[in-house]
Design an enzyme around this catalytic site. Structure first.
Site, short mmCIF file in Angstrom:
data_model
loop_
_atom_site.label_atom_id
_atom_site.label_comp_id
_atom_site.label_asym_id
_atom_site.label_seq_id
_atom_site.Cartn_x
_atom_site.Cartn_y
_atom_site.Cartn_z
N ARG A 20 -58.28 -14.77 -39.15
CA ARG A 20 -59.59 -14.37 -39.64
C ARG A 20 -59.46 -13.57 -40.93
O ARG A 20 -58.48 -12.86 -41.15
CB ARG A 20 -60.30 -13.53 -38.56
CG ARG A 20 -61.73 -13.16 -38.89
CD ARG A 20 -62.43 -12.62 -37.65
NE ARG A 20 -63.75 -12.14 -38.00
CZ ARG A 20 -64.05 -10.86 -38.22
NH1 ARG A 20 -63.10 -9.95 -38.13
NH2 ARG A 20 -65.27 -10.49 -38.53
N LYS A 69 -52.61 -7.64 -29.85
CA LYS A 69 -53.15 -8.98 -30.02
C LYS A 69 -52.21 -10.04 -29.47
O LYS A 69 -51.05 -10.13 -29.86
CB LYS A 69 -53.44 -9.25 -31.50
CG LYS A 69 -54.19 -10.56 -31.75
CD LYS A 69 -54.68 -10.61 -33.17
CE LYS A 69 -55.43 -11.89 -33.48
NZ LYS A 69 -55.99 -11.89 -34.86
N ARG A 75 -62.91 -1.93 -34.88
CA ARG A 75 -61.76 -1.28 -34.28
C ARG A 75 -62.25 -0.07 -33.51
O ARG A 75 -63.32 0.51 -33.81
CB ARG A 75 -60.72 -0.86 -35.34
CG ARG A 75 -61.21 0.15 -36.36
CD ARG A 75 -60.11 0.42 -37.39
NE ARG A 75 -60.54 1.30 -38.46
CZ ARG A 75 -60.48 2.62 -38.40
NH1 ARG A 75 -60.02 3.23 -37.32
NH2 ARG A 75 -60.87 3.36 -39.43
#
Length: 326
Positions: A123, A188, A324
């Site tokens: 992204r 992630k 975040r």
């Protein structure tokens, strides 16, 4: 099958193979084998050990992706939806490859996989670290009768599909970070990249890209600029075949992509909320040069994030911001 591919298939067992044996099995000269080994190093980025008197080997065993193995592992309900599976040893980007095809050349359910990407994208244009044979780099083409604007919640349901697939494989304690990241312990594990083209009123062509860390090593992940985790590091994660993982992902992606056209995101928001790691928490949105702090209040049926600030609750779309935790 090319000599390079044949040589690769001989080496994936991680065992020592003498140059003489490789030459005999491939029907090549020793010099030709040496050149092919150089291509594996240069073109695929493989580290090939070489010891005089022993021969050549890869540092560890690799499992190559095989279309037949993937199809054999698909659920019966998925088979007819998958129109084609193509697998590349190396490609710039599976998403870019499908996006470059002419309209009408692909059917819904066309899958592109790669063992390695030289220009994998995440992204906001981030580079996706993509070593050979270690992870999953998958793109799926799908066509909708809907207008592109009606597909804004699609990345969220695709994230749900990844969660469902992992849970079927026995992987728990995973969650979603809006709009399209799959995390384990705030690290992630996988990410999604959706690209959509189409007429203003439809139809729309979608390429859904998925990158998942499966056996990424610490050395290979050094250049990643955010906390990451690999499936092999999770309880029960090391036992799974990459071909089986791909099949589970396709089973669930096909199910949610079909459901989305009929029902949209709204029907799946309650399930999405179960795995939303930041719902009700204070978060920061990066909006260009601005930072906006507020409380994450869920998502709209459009896929937009709802953020509560002193000015009230506002909606923010995935293309605009990055989220975040505080």
């Amino acid at each position: 099958m090319s000599s390079r591919r044949q040589l690769l298939q001989l080496l994936v067992d991680g065992q020592w193979h003498s140059g003489e044996d490789l030459a005999r099995r491939l029907g090549l000269s020793r010099t030709a084998v040496w050149k092919q080994l150089g291509l594996l190093r240069d073109q695929l980025g493989l580290n090939i050990h070489s010891v005089r008197g022993r021969g050549y080997r890869l540092p560890e065993k690799l499992e190559l992706l095989e279309a037949g193995h993937i199809r054999d592992a698909l659920a019966d309900s998925t088979h007819d939806w998958i129109s084609h599976i193509e697998i590349h040893d190396s490609i710039a980007s599976t998403n870019s490859h499908l996006m470059a095809q002419d309209p009408g050349q692909l059917q819904s359910g066309h899958v592109c996989l790669a063992e390695r990407q030289s220009d994998g994208r995440g992204r906001r244009g981030r580079h996706w670290v993509s070593p050979f044979g270690r992870n999953i780099y998958l793109s799926l083409f799908w066509e909708y009768g809907l207008a592109p604007a009606a597909l804004s919640g699609l990345s969220l349901v695709a994230g749900l599909a990844v969660i469902r697939a992992l849970r079927q494989l026995g992987i728990s304690e995973i969650g979603l970070k809006w709009p399209n990241d799959i995390l384990y312990g705030n690290r992630k594990l996988a990410g999604l990249l959706l690209e959509v083209v189409g007429e203003q009123t439809g139809p729309s062509r979608v390429v859904l890209g998925l990158g998942m860390n499966v056996r990424l090593s610490e050395a290979e992940g050094e250049s990643i600029d955010q906390p990451w985790v690999s499936l092999s590091q999770l309880p029960g994660g090391a036992a799974h075949s990459r071909n089986r993982i791909v099949a589970a992902l396709l089973d669930n992606l096909v199910a949610v992509l079909s459901q989305f056209e009929a029902q949209g995101l709204a029907a799946m928001i309650p399930e999405w909320r179960q795995y939303d790691l930041y719902h009700g928490q204070r978060v920061i949105l990066q909006l260009g040069a601005r930072q906006i702090e507020g409380i994450h209040r869920g998502v709209e049926p459009s896929g937009a994030l709802l953020l509560e600030t002193a000015e009230g609750i506002r909606a923010y779309h995935g293309g605009e911001v990055s989220l975040r935790p505080v």
